[in-house]
Design a protein around this motif. Structure first.
Motif, mmCIF file in Angstrom:
data_model
loop_
_atom_site.group_PDB
_atom_site.id
_atom_site.type_symbol
_atom_site.label_atom_id
_atom_site.label_comp_id
_atom_site.label_asym_id
_atom_site.label_seq_id
_atom_site.Cartn_x
_atom_site.Cartn_y
_atom_site.Cartn_z
ATOM 1 N N THR A 1 5.750 0.491 0.029
ATOM 2 C CA THR A 1 6.780 0.069 0.963
ATOM 3 C C THR A 1 6.515 -1.389 1.302
ATOM 4 O OG1 THR A 1 6.930 2.307 1.853
ATOM 5 C CG2 THR A 1 7.883 0.545 3.185
ATOM 6 N N VAL A 2 7.544 -2.224 1.146
ATOM 7 C CA VAL A 2 7.383 -3.667 1.317
ATOM 8 C C VAL A 2 8.454 -4.189 2.265
ATOM 9 C CG1 VAL A 2 7.218 -5.894 0.140
ATOM 10 C CG2 VAL A 2 6.614 -3.806 -1.095
ATOM 11 N N ASN A 3 8.021 -4.934 3.283
ATOM 12 C CA ASN A 3 8.955 -5.639 4.150
ATOM 13 C C ASN A 3 8.943 -7.095 3.716
ATOM 14 O OD1 ASN A 3 9.355 -7.406 6.822
ATOM 15 N ND2 ASN A 3 10.595 -5.556 6.919
ATOM 16 N N VAL A 4 10.130 -7.624 3.414
ATOM 17 C CA VAL A 4 10.276 -8.958 2.841
ATOM 18 C C VAL A 4 11.037 -9.851 3.807
ATOM 19 C CG1 VAL A 4 11.182 -10.227 0.863
ATOM 20 C CG2 VAL A 4 10.411 -7.877 0.566
ATOM 21 N N ILE B 1 13.852 -7.368 5.336
ATOM 22 C CA ILE B 1 14.460 -6.257 4.619
ATOM 23 C C ILE B 1 13.334 -5.448 3.999
ATOM 24 C CG2 ILE B 1 16.047 -5.620 2.760
ATOM 25 C CD1 ILE B 1 17.396 -8.382 3.232
ATOM 26 N N THR B 2 13.432 -4.128 4.114
ATOM 27 C CA THR B 2 12.362 -3.263 3.642
ATOM 28 C C THR B 2 12.809 -2.471 2.423
ATOM 29 O OG1 THR B 2 11.490 -3.092 5.885
ATOM 30 C CG2 THR B 2 10.757 -1.426 4.319
ATOM 31 N N TYR C 1 -4.854 3.411 -13.067
ATOM 32 C CA TYR C 1 -4.078 2.253 -12.608
ATOM 33 C C TYR C 1 -4.853 1.497 -11.533
ATOM 34 C CZ TYR C 1 -0.630 -0.546 -10.182
ATOM 35 O OH TYR C 1 0.012 -1.594 -9.564
ATOM 36 N N TYR C 2 -5.380 2.224 -10.553
ATOM 37 C CA TYR C 2 -6.170 1.577 -9.499
ATOM 38 C C TYR C 2 -7.354 0.817 -10.092
ATOM 39 C CZ TYR C 2 -3.843 4.473 -5.892
ATOM 40 O OH TYR C 2 -2.943 5.082 -5.053
ATOM 41 N N LYS C 3 -8.031 1.434 -11.026
ATOM 42 C CA LYS C 3 -9.243 0.847 -11.620
ATOM 43 C C LYS C 3 -8.932 -0.350 -12.521
ATOM 44 C CE LYS C 3 -13.130 2.171 -14.580
ATOM 45 N NZ LYS C 3 -12.868 1.779 -15.949
ATOM 46 N N ASP C 4 -7.893 -0.227 -13.345
ATOM 47 C CA ASP C 4 -7.640 -1.209 -14.398
ATOM 48 C C ASP C 4 -6.603 -2.279 -14.062
ATOM 49 O OD1 ASP C 4 -9.374 0.372 -15.920
ATOM 50 O OD2 ASP C 4 -7.730 1.468 -16.872
ATOM 51 N N ASP C 5 -5.630 -1.969 -13.210
ATOM 52 C CA ASP C 5 -4.455 -2.836 -13.100
ATOM 53 C C ASP C 5 -4.054 -3.264 -11.689
ATOM 54 O OD1 ASP C 5 -3.717 -2.404 -16.006
ATOM 55 O OD2 ASP C 5 -3.532 -0.353 -15.272
ATOM 56 N N ALA C 6 -4.322 -2.433 -10.694
ATOM 57 C CA ALA C 6 -3.740 -2.637 -9.365
ATOM 58 C C ALA C 6 -4.071 -3.997 -8.757
ATOM 59 C CB ALA C 6 -4.159 -1.514 -8.425
ATOM 60 N N ASP C 7 -5.330 -4.382 -8.763
ATOM 61 C CA ASP C 7 -5.717 -5.640 -8.120
ATOM 62 C C ASP C 7 -4.999 -6.836 -8.736
ATOM 63 O OD1 ASP C 7 -7.380 -4.399 -6.299
ATOM 64 O OD2 ASP C 7 -9.204 -4.754 -7.454
ATOM 65 N N LYS C 8 -4.973 -6.894 -10.044
ATOM 66 C CA LYS C 8 -4.331 -8.018 -10.728
ATOM 67 C C LYS C 8 -2.843 -8.093 -10.377
ATOM 68 C CE LYS C 8 -3.160 -9.698 -15.342
ATOM 69 N NZ LYS C 8 -1.797 -9.317 -15.643
ATOM 70 N N LEU C 9 -2.157 -6.960 -10.453
ATOM 71 C CA LEU C 9 -0.718 -6.962 -10.199
ATOM 72 C C LEU C 9 -0.398 -7.226 -8.725
ATOM 73 C CD1 LEU C 9 0.289 -4.074 -12.596
ATOM 74 C CD2 LEU C 9 0.759 -6.512 -12.880
ATOM 75 N N ARG C 10 -1.202 -6.703 -7.815
ATOM 76 C CA ARG C 10 -0.994 -6.977 -6.385
ATOM 77 C C ARG C 10 -1.201 -8.448 -6.082
ATOM 78 N NH1 ARG C 10 -4.536 -2.073 -3.766
ATOM 79 N NH2 ARG C 10 -3.176 -0.374 -4.467
ATOM 80 N N MET D 1 5.706 -11.468 3.080
ATOM 81 C CA MET D 1 5.920 -10.050 2.824
ATOM 82 C C MET D 1 4.698 -9.266 3.277
ATOM 83 S SD MET D 1 5.292 -9.700 -1.274
ATOM 84 C CE MET D 1 3.993 -8.500 -1.409
ATOM 85 N N VAL D 2 4.929 -8.021 3.606
ATOM 86 C CA VAL D 2 3.825 -7.138 3.950
ATOM 87 C C VAL D 2 4.079 -5.806 3.248
ATOM 88 C CG1 VAL D 2 4.899 -6.371 6.111
ATOM 89 C CG2 VAL D 2 2.439 -6.159 5.814
ATOM 90 N N ALA D 3 3.026 -5.238 2.661
ATOM 91 C CA ALA D 3 3.178 -4.008 1.889
ATOM 92 C C ALA D 3 2.150 -2.979 2.332
ATOM 93 C CB ALA D 3 3.006 -4.293 0.404
ATOM 94 N N PHE D 4 2.546 -1.724 2.255
ATOM 95 C CA PHE D 4 1.573 -0.649 2.398
ATOM 96 C C PHE D 4 1.883 0.417 1.372
ATOM 97 C CE2 PHE D 4 4.838 0.738 5.362
ATOM 98 C CZ PHE D 4 4.905 2.106 5.174
ATOM 99 N N ARG D 5 0.849 1.143 1.013
ATOM 100 C CA ARG D 5 0.943 2.084 -0.096
ATOM 101 C C ARG D 5 0.567 3.488 0.360
ATOM 102 N NH1 ARG D 5 -0.495 -2.829 -0.888
ATOM 103 N NH2 ARG D 5 0.323 -3.968 -2.658
ATOM 104 N N THR D 6 1.281 4.470 -0.190
ATOM 105 C CA THR D 6 0.974 5.872 0.076
ATOM 106 C C THR D 6 1.077 6.642 -1.228
ATOM 107 O OG1 THR D 6 3.287 6.290 0.685
ATOM 108 C CG2 THR D 6 1.745 5.910 2.477
#
Length: 108
Positions: free
Chosen positions: A7-10, A53-54, A70-79, A90-95
């Motif tokens: 969820t991202v608020n932009v 806008i969210t 995904y968390y191990k290999d890709d998440a940090d780079k893409l975030r 922007m602010v994001a949170f993940r569930t």
């Protein structure tokens, strides 16, 4: 199946650029990792006190193992790409959501 929900608020000042980036770059890159079968981009219709806008992006993972990879290999780079590009606008949170059951209407 597990849904990885972001969820991202932009901020309005970057909204159009952010939305185009999400559609043409970020979501295709996340799907390109091979760890998700599809993504759904939705606008949240409830207005936030902080303005902007969210959006909710729901990625359907193939499995718990795929999401963990995904968390191990890709998440940090893409975030970090999004953080570098849009910084404090922007602010994001993940569930994570576990699908328990699905229903649909059947018409005769």
């Amino acid at each position: 199946m597990i849904i990885y929900n972001v969820t991202v608020n932009v901020d309005n000042s970057i909204h159009d650029e952010w939305l185009e980036w999400m559609k043409t770059e970020h979501i295709p890159q996340v799907l390109g990792t091979g760890k998700f079968e599809k993504a759904t981009l939705s606008q949240v219709l409830v207005e936030e006190e902080l303005g902007g806008i969210t959006y909710s992006i729901q990625y359907r993972s193939y499995s718990r193992a795929a999401l963990d990879a995904y968390y191990k290999d890709d998440a940090d780079k893409l975030r970090n790409e999004g953080l570098k590009k849009f910084a404090d606008k922007m602010v994001a949170f993940r569930t994570e959501l576990q699908i328990v059951d699905e229903y649909s209407v059947k018409f005769n």
